[in-house]
Design a protein around this motif. Sequence first.
Motif, short mmCIF file in Angstrom:
data_model
loop_
_atom_site.label_atom_id
_atom_site.label_comp_id
_atom_site.label_asym_id
_atom_site.label_seq_id
_atom_site.Cartn_x
_atom_site.Cartn_y
_atom_site.Cartn_z
N VAL A 199 6.95 -4.57 6.77
CA VAL A 199 7.89 -4.62 6.11
C VAL A 199 7.93 -6.15 5.78
O VAL A 199 8.00 -7.13 6.45
N LEU A 200 7.70 -6.72 4.35
CA LEU A 200 7.67 -8.06 4.05
C LEU A 200 9.07 -8.24 3.34
O LEU A 200 9.70 -7.92 2.27
N ILE A 201 9.84 -9.49 3.95
CA ILE A 201 11.07 -9.65 3.51
C ILE A 201 10.78 -10.70 2.38
O ILE A 201 10.15 -11.92 2.74
N GLY A 202 11.45 -10.85 1.06
CA GLY A 202 11.27 -11.76 0.27
C GLY A 202 9.83 -11.31 -0.42
O GLY A 202 9.11 -12.29 -0.90
N GLY A 203 10.03 -10.18 -0.72
CA GLY A 203 8.72 -9.39 -1.26
C GLY A 203 8.07 -9.96 -2.71
O GLY A 203 6.88 -9.59 -2.84
N HIS A 204 8.94 -10.40 -3.55
CA HIS A 204 8.71 -10.87 -4.65
C HIS A 204 8.17 -12.38 -4.88
O HIS A 204 7.87 -12.90 -5.69
N GLY A 205 8.31 -13.14 -3.72
CA GLY A 205 7.79 -14.23 -3.48
C GLY A 205 6.28 -14.48 -3.49
O GLY A 205 5.58 -13.47 -3.49
N LYS A 206 5.68 -15.64 -4.04
CA LYS A 206 4.28 -15.86 -4.14
C LYS A 206 3.31 -15.57 -2.98
O LYS A 206 2.36 -14.84 -3.24
N VAL A 207 3.89 -15.97 -1.87
CA VAL A 207 3.19 -15.74 -0.52
C VAL A 207 3.12 -13.96 -0.37
O VAL A 207 2.17 -13.46 -0.06
N ALA A 208 4.17 -13.54 -0.49
CA ALA A 208 4.34 -12.21 0.01
C ALA A 208 3.58 -11.44 -1.06
O ALA A 208 2.82 -10.06 -0.62
N LEU A 209 3.58 -11.54 -2.14
CA LEU A 209 2.73 -10.84 -3.49
C LEU A 209 1.13 -10.81 -3.10
O LEU A 209 0.41 -10.03 -3.39
N LEU A 210 0.77 -12.13 -2.54
CA LEU A 210 -0.53 -12.28 -1.91
C LEU A 210 -0.94 -11.47 -0.68
O LEU A 210 -1.87 -11.06 -0.46
N ALA A 211 0.14 -11.49 0.10
CA ALA A 211 0.02 -10.85 1.35
C ALA A 211 -0.16 -9.22 1.21
O ALA A 211 -0.89 -8.49 2.27
N ALA A 212 0.65 -8.65 0.43
CA ALA A 212 0.90 -7.05 0.38
C ALA A 212 -0.47 -6.44 0.23
O ALA A 212 -0.93 -5.86 0.98
N PRO A 213 -1.31 -7.14 -0.76
CA PRO A 213 -2.54 -6.11 -0.82
C PRO A 213 -3.50 -6.35 0.38
O PRO A 213 -4.55 -5.60 0.55
N LYS A 214 -3.41 -7.66 0.82
CA LYS A 214 -4.28 -7.85 1.79
C LYS A 214 -4.04 -6.84 3.22
O LYS A 214 -4.83 -6.25 3.75
N LEU A 215 -2.75 -6.74 3.34
CA LEU A 215 -2.13 -5.89 4.64
C LEU A 215 -2.70 -4.46 3.98
O LEU A 215 -2.94 -3.61 5.07
N ALA A 216 -2.55 -4.09 2.66
CA ALA A 216 -2.78 -2.75 2.48
C ALA A 216 -4.41 -2.35 2.67
O ALA A 216 -4.73 -1.45 2.83
N ASP A 217 -4.93 -3.49 2.35
CA ASP A 217 -6.58 -3.40 2.43
C ASP A 217 -6.98 -2.91 4.19
O ASP A 217 -8.02 -2.51 4.30
N ARG A 218 -6.01 -3.48 4.84
CA ARG A 218 -6.35 -3.51 6.30
C ARG A 218 -5.68 -2.08 6.89
O ARG A 218 -5.79 -1.58 8.09
N GLY A 219 -5.01 -1.19 6.02
CA GLY A 219 -4.62 -0.03 6.31
C GLY A 219 -3.25 0.15 6.71
O GLY A 219 -2.53 1.16 6.94
N TYR A 220 -2.38 -0.76 6.06
CA TYR A 220 -1.12 -0.74 6.43
C TYR A 220 -0.16 -0.17 5.23
O TYR A 220 -0.64 -0.52 3.89
N ALA A 221 0.72 0.47 5.45
CA ALA A 221 1.75 0.83 4.41
C ALA A 221 2.75 -0.31 4.43
O ALA A 221 3.27 -0.66 5.46
N VAL A 222 2.91 -1.08 3.22
CA VAL A 222 3.67 -2.21 3.16
C VAL A 222 5.03 -1.86 2.23
O VAL A 222 4.85 -1.41 0.98
N ASP A 223 6.19 -2.16 2.84
CA ASP A 223 7.49 -2.38 2.18
C ASP A 223 7.84 -3.66 1.83
O ASP A 223 7.71 -4.21 2.65
#
Length: 228
Positions: free
Chosen positions: A8-32
């Motif tokens: 779960v990314l809190i602050g999901g629309h922040g610049k860092v979170a938007l960059l982290a989401a696809p990287k986590l997804a690439d590692r096999g995580y479901a990201v909320d």
Amino acid sequence: MAEGNRVVLIGGHGKVALLAAPKLADRGYAVDSLIRNPEHAADIKAAGAKPVVLDIESAEVDQLADAFTGASAIVFSAGAGGGNEQRTRAVDYEAAVRSMKAAKQAGVDRFVMVSYSRALVDVDNLDPSNSFYPYAKAKHDADAFLRGTDLDYTILGPGALTLEPASKHVVLADEAGNLKDSDADGERMQTSRENVAEVITHVVSSNAARRTTVNFYDGKMPIVEAIL
């Protein structure tokens, strides 16, 4: 393998979170990704995450715990953005503390806090009338609260954030955000947002830097070697 795990990314629309989401997804995580504004949902989906509309500034612990239940890690990357002392305190400290309490309530031990490199010491060095002081105080106090919990935390302290692409290489700083003289040669105390996203992904996926604070800037050592 991370497959089946959820972050779960809190602050999901922040610049860092938007960059982290696809990287986590690439590692096999479901990201909320928690967002305040439903109009940001398309951006969240484009980053490979699931938008969850929940305003952390007003959400109670129980509401946050419901959103966290079943997650393998929480990443707090929210921020009020400065400019308003009350809102800075409300988001960067009060909402952060409720998120920690909610993680505990939901049974999610892993908690990654995105702070900044001088959060431990700025409150002692800045004049309280300084416009940056409310942010420094909020981050300092949130970090201190997290250290006092029994959560499996990592506090990340990047430097001045830039829009440079990720080098995937960093230099570690001490607890006050300072570099050794040998490291400081030619180094700027800056950190690209994408390198922060890389570090988030690394510490979540490898469970590195448990119950510690990592202050870092863009540097020359591979992230996977620098942060263990």
